[in-house]
Scaffold this active site. Structure first.
Site, PDB file in Angstrom:
ATOM      1  N   LYS A   9       4.178 -15.645  -5.529  1.00  0.00           N
ATOM      2  CA  LYS A   9       2.940 -15.810  -4.783  1.00  0.00           C
ATOM      3  C   LYS A   9       2.238 -16.767  -5.228  1.00  0.00           C
ATOM      4  O   LYS A   9       2.228 -17.467  -6.449  1.00  0.00           O
ATOM      5  CB  LYS A   9       2.379 -14.724  -4.624  1.00  0.00           C
ATOM      6  CG  LYS A   9       2.948 -13.556  -3.875  1.00  0.00           C
ATOM      7  CD  LYS A   9       1.863 -12.342  -4.094  1.00  0.00           C
ATOM      8  CE  LYS A   9       2.460 -11.133  -3.000  1.00  0.00           C
ATOM      9  NZ  LYS A   9       1.530 -10.108  -3.285  1.00  0.00           N
ATOM     10  N   TYR A  49       4.535  -8.991   6.421  1.00  0.00           N
ATOM     11  CA  TYR A  49       3.504  -8.023   6.126  1.00  0.00           C
ATOM     12  C   TYR A  49       3.031  -7.382   7.245  1.00  0.00           C
ATOM     13  O   TYR A  49       2.094  -6.577   7.362  1.00  0.00           O
ATOM     14  CB  TYR A  49       2.308  -8.802   5.601  1.00  0.00           C
ATOM     15  CG  TYR A  49       2.516  -9.188   3.985  1.00  0.00           C
ATOM     16  CD1 TYR A  49       2.820  -8.186   3.143  1.00  0.00           C
ATOM     17  CD2 TYR A  49       2.136 -10.545   3.647  1.00  0.00           C
ATOM     18  CE1 TYR A  49       2.982  -8.837   1.618  1.00  0.00           C
ATOM     19  CE2 TYR A  49       2.380 -10.824   2.409  1.00  0.00           C
ATOM     20  CZ  TYR A  49       2.529  -9.924   1.349  1.00  0.00           C
ATOM     21  OH  TYR A  49       2.924 -10.431  -0.091  1.00  0.00           O
ATOM     22  N   PHE A  57      -7.352  -5.615   4.466  1.00  0.00           N
ATOM     23  CA  PHE A  57      -7.271  -6.944   3.749  1.00  0.00           C
ATOM     24  C   PHE A  57      -6.172  -7.817   4.629  1.00  0.00           C
ATOM     25  O   PHE A  57      -5.546  -8.823   3.961  1.00  0.00           O
ATOM     26  CB  PHE A  57      -6.559  -6.471   2.429  1.00  0.00           C
ATOM     27  CG  PHE A  57      -5.587  -5.434   2.266  1.00  0.00           C
ATOM     28  CD1 PHE A  57      -4.326  -6.047   2.288  1.00  0.00           C
ATOM     29  CD2 PHE A  57      -5.658  -4.298   2.210  1.00  0.00           C
ATOM     30  CE1 PHE A  57      -3.207  -5.203   2.286  1.00  0.00           C
ATOM     31  CE2 PHE A  57      -4.707  -3.438   1.951  1.00  0.00           C
ATOM     32  CZ  PHE A  57      -3.325  -3.818   2.067  1.00  0.00           C
ATOM     33  N   ARG A  85      10.840  -3.580  -9.389  1.00  0.00           N
ATOM     34  CA  ARG A  85       9.508  -3.122  -9.484  1.00  0.00           C
ATOM     35  C   ARG A  85       8.816  -2.585 -10.727  1.00  0.00           C
ATOM     36  O   ARG A  85       7.647  -2.754 -11.189  1.00  0.00           O
ATOM     37  CB  ARG A  85       9.541  -1.885  -8.399  1.00  0.00           C
ATOM     38  CG  ARG A  85       9.496  -2.414  -7.069  1.00  0.00           C
ATOM     39  CD  ARG A  85       9.517  -1.529  -6.031  1.00  0.00           C
ATOM     40  NE  ARG A  85       8.256  -0.883  -5.786  1.00  0.00           N
ATOM     41  CZ  ARG A  85       7.241  -1.388  -4.887  1.00  0.00           C
ATOM     42  NH1 ARG A  85       7.550  -2.622  -4.401  1.00  0.00           N
ATOM     43  NH2 ARG A  85       6.132  -0.908  -4.671  1.00  0.00           N
ATOM     44  N   THR A  91       0.978  -2.645  -8.335  1.00  0.00           N
ATOM     45  CA  THR A  91       0.354  -3.833  -7.429  1.00  0.00           C
ATOM     46  C   THR A  91      -0.747  -4.323  -7.942  1.00  0.00           C
ATOM     47  O   THR A  91      -0.959  -5.484  -7.997  1.00  0.00           O
ATOM     48  CB  THR A  91       0.169  -3.012  -5.949  1.00  0.00           C
ATOM     49  OG1 THR A  91       1.441  -2.545  -5.524  1.00  0.00           O
ATOM     50  CG2 THR A  91      -0.355  -4.113  -4.826  1.00  0.00           C
ATOM     51  N   ARG A 102       2.929  -8.430 -13.657  1.00  0.00           N
ATOM     52  CA  ARG A 102       1.529  -8.282 -12.984  1.00  0.00           C
ATOM     53  C   ARG A 102       0.413  -8.058 -14.232  1.00  0.00           C
ATOM     54  O   ARG A 102      -0.708  -8.550 -14.040  1.00  0.00           O
ATOM     55  CB  ARG A 102       1.537  -7.430 -11.872  1.00  0.00           C
ATOM     56  CG  ARG A 102       2.221  -7.776 -10.699  1.00  0.00           C
ATOM     57  CD  ARG A 102       2.124  -6.709  -9.700  1.00  0.00           C
ATOM     58  NE  ARG A 102       2.851  -7.285  -8.495  1.00  0.00           N
ATOM     59  CZ  ARG A 102       3.713  -6.503  -7.653  1.00  0.00           C
ATOM     60  NH1 ARG A 102       3.827  -5.150  -8.062  1.00  0.00           N
ATOM     61  NH2 ARG A 102       4.228  -6.926  -6.745  1.00  0.00           N
ATOM     62  N   ASN A 112      -1.467 -11.130  -6.962  1.00  0.00           N
ATOM     63  CA  ASN A 112      -0.802 -10.334  -8.182  1.00  0.00           C
ATOM     64  C   ASN A 112       0.453 -10.730  -8.378  1.00  0.00           C
ATOM     65  O   ASN A 112       1.561 -10.040  -8.791  1.00  0.00           O
ATOM     66  CB  ASN A 112      -0.806  -8.811  -7.596  1.00  0.00           C
ATOM     67  CG  ASN A 112      -0.192  -8.619  -6.233  1.00  0.00           C
ATOM     68  OD1 ASN A 112       0.455  -9.732  -5.629  1.00  0.00           O
ATOM     69  ND2 ASN A 112       0.371  -7.402  -5.757  1.00  0.00           N
ATOM     70  N   HIS A 115       5.610 -10.750  -5.003  1.00  0.00           N
ATOM     71  CA  HIS A 115       6.098  -9.436  -4.006  1.00  0.00           C
ATOM     72  C   HIS A 115       7.550  -9.149  -4.417  1.00  0.00           C
ATOM     73  O   HIS A 115       8.410  -9.882  -4.510  1.00  0.00           O
ATOM     74  CB  HIS A 115       6.014 -10.003  -2.601  1.00  0.00           C
ATOM     75  CG  HIS A 115       6.647  -9.100  -1.771  1.00  0.00           C
ATOM     76  ND1 HIS A 115       5.994  -8.019  -1.217  1.00  0.00           N
ATOM     77  CD2 HIS A 115       7.677  -8.979  -1.157  1.00  0.00           C
ATOM     78  CE1 HIS A 115       6.885  -7.078  -0.454  1.00  0.00           C
ATOM     79  NE2 HIS A 115       7.922  -7.760  -0.380  1.00  0.00           N
TER      80      HIS A 115
HETATM   81  P1  CMP Z   1       2.841  -7.014  -1.981  1.00  0.00           P
HETATM   82  O1  CMP Z   1       3.642  -6.493  -3.041  1.00  0.00           O
HETATM   83  O2  CMP Z   1       3.125  -8.462  -1.489  1.00  0.00           O
HETATM   84  O3  CMP Z   1       2.458  -6.098  -0.602  1.00  0.00           O
HETATM   85  C1  CMP Z   1       1.322  -6.093   0.357  1.00  0.00           C
HETATM   86  C2  CMP Z   1       0.267  -6.936  -0.668  1.00  0.00           C
HETATM   87  O4  CMP Z   1      -0.744  -6.656  -0.133  1.00  0.00           O
HETATM   88  C3  CMP Z   1       0.002  -6.636  -1.962  1.00  0.00           C
HETATM   89  O5  CMP Z   1       1.369  -7.039  -2.828  1.00  0.00           O
HETATM   90  C4  CMP Z   1      -1.120  -7.297  -2.407  1.00  0.00           C
HETATM   91  O6  CMP Z   1      -1.166  -8.569  -2.617  1.00  0.00           O
HETATM   92  C5  CMP Z   1      -1.804  -7.016  -1.152  1.00  0.00           C
HETATM   93  N1  CMP Z   1      -2.811  -5.908  -1.137  1.00  0.00           N
HETATM   94  C6  CMP Z   1      -2.225  -4.727  -1.463  1.00  0.00           C
HETATM   95  N2  CMP Z   1      -3.290  -3.766  -1.647  1.00  0.00           N
HETATM   96  C7  CMP Z   1      -4.534  -4.609  -1.314  1.00  0.00           C
HETATM   97  C8  CMP Z   1      -6.087  -4.408  -1.428  1.00  0.00           C
HETATM   98  N3  CMP Z   1      -6.447  -3.066  -1.506  1.00  0.00           N
HETATM   99  N4  CMP Z   1      -6.715  -5.283  -1.411  1.00  0.00           N
HETATM  100  C9  CMP Z   1      -6.121  -6.731  -1.181  1.00  0.00           C
HETATM  101  N5  CMP Z   1      -5.123  -6.830  -0.965  1.00  0.00           N
HETATM  102  C10 CMP Z   1      -3.934  -6.006  -1.332  1.00  0.00           C
END
Ligand code: CMP
Length: 139
Positions: A9, A49, A57, A85, A91, A102, A112, A115
């Site tokens: 990312k 997404y 968000f 994972r 996450t 992470r 983070n 993905h």
């Molecule tokens: P990812 O694994 O790419 O899948 C969804 C993404 O949404 C996650 O990683 C984060 O980058 C983002 N995400 C998940 N929860 C939140 C949150 N509470 N606030 C902001 N971003 C979020």
């Protein structure tokens, strides 16, 4: 054998961490089947997404993932989805186990670093969004 889509990312791209993160996955014995640098457009971001479209968000997430070129890859291996994972960690970097990508590199829950697909069904969908069949090498 499972396949998973991995994205490096924007926050990780900005800090030149693509090679390090891909290397950690290769060191686990996962096979790199496809890789590209691409600037995700709004349409692809929203489709990737889509599951989060009702979350507060969502708009920020789309803006973030489209903010600069990212790396997309497909990895393959036995139990690849869970293994990746585990390598990535939770996450939220604040909750990720020490030594995970992470925990080491994530900045906050949005920024983070990576993905990774969370199920075989989502992996199939996500890989299909980012790669055509002839961009995925079977070797
Ligand atoms: P990812 O694994 O790419 O899948 C969804 C993404 O949404 C996650 O990683 C984060 O980058 C983002 N995400 C998940 N929860 C939140 C949150 N509470 N606030 C902001 N971003 C979020």
């Amino acid at each position: 054998m499972e396949r998973s889509l991995v994205l490096i990312k924007p926050d990780a791209m900005e800090r030149g961490l693509g090679g390090t993160i891909i290397g950690r996955l290769q060191q686990q014995g996962l096979k790199l089947l496809a890789l590209k640098l691409l600037h995700v457009d709004e349409d692809l971001a929203k489709r990737h997404y889509a599951i989060h479209r009702d979350k507060p968000f969502f708009n920020d997430l789309v803006e973030y993932i489209t903010s600069m070129p990212i790396i997309a890859c497909v990895f393959e291996g036995e139990g690849a989805i869970d293994l990746i994972r585990r390598v990535m960690g939770a996450t939220d970097p604040a909750k990720a186990e020490a030594g995970t990508v992470r925990a080491d590199f994530g900045l906050d829950i949005q920024r983070n670093a990576t993905h990774a697909s969370d199920s075989e069904e989502n992996a199939r969908k996500e890989i299909g969004l980012f790669f055509t069949d002839d961009e995925i090498f079977d070797y």
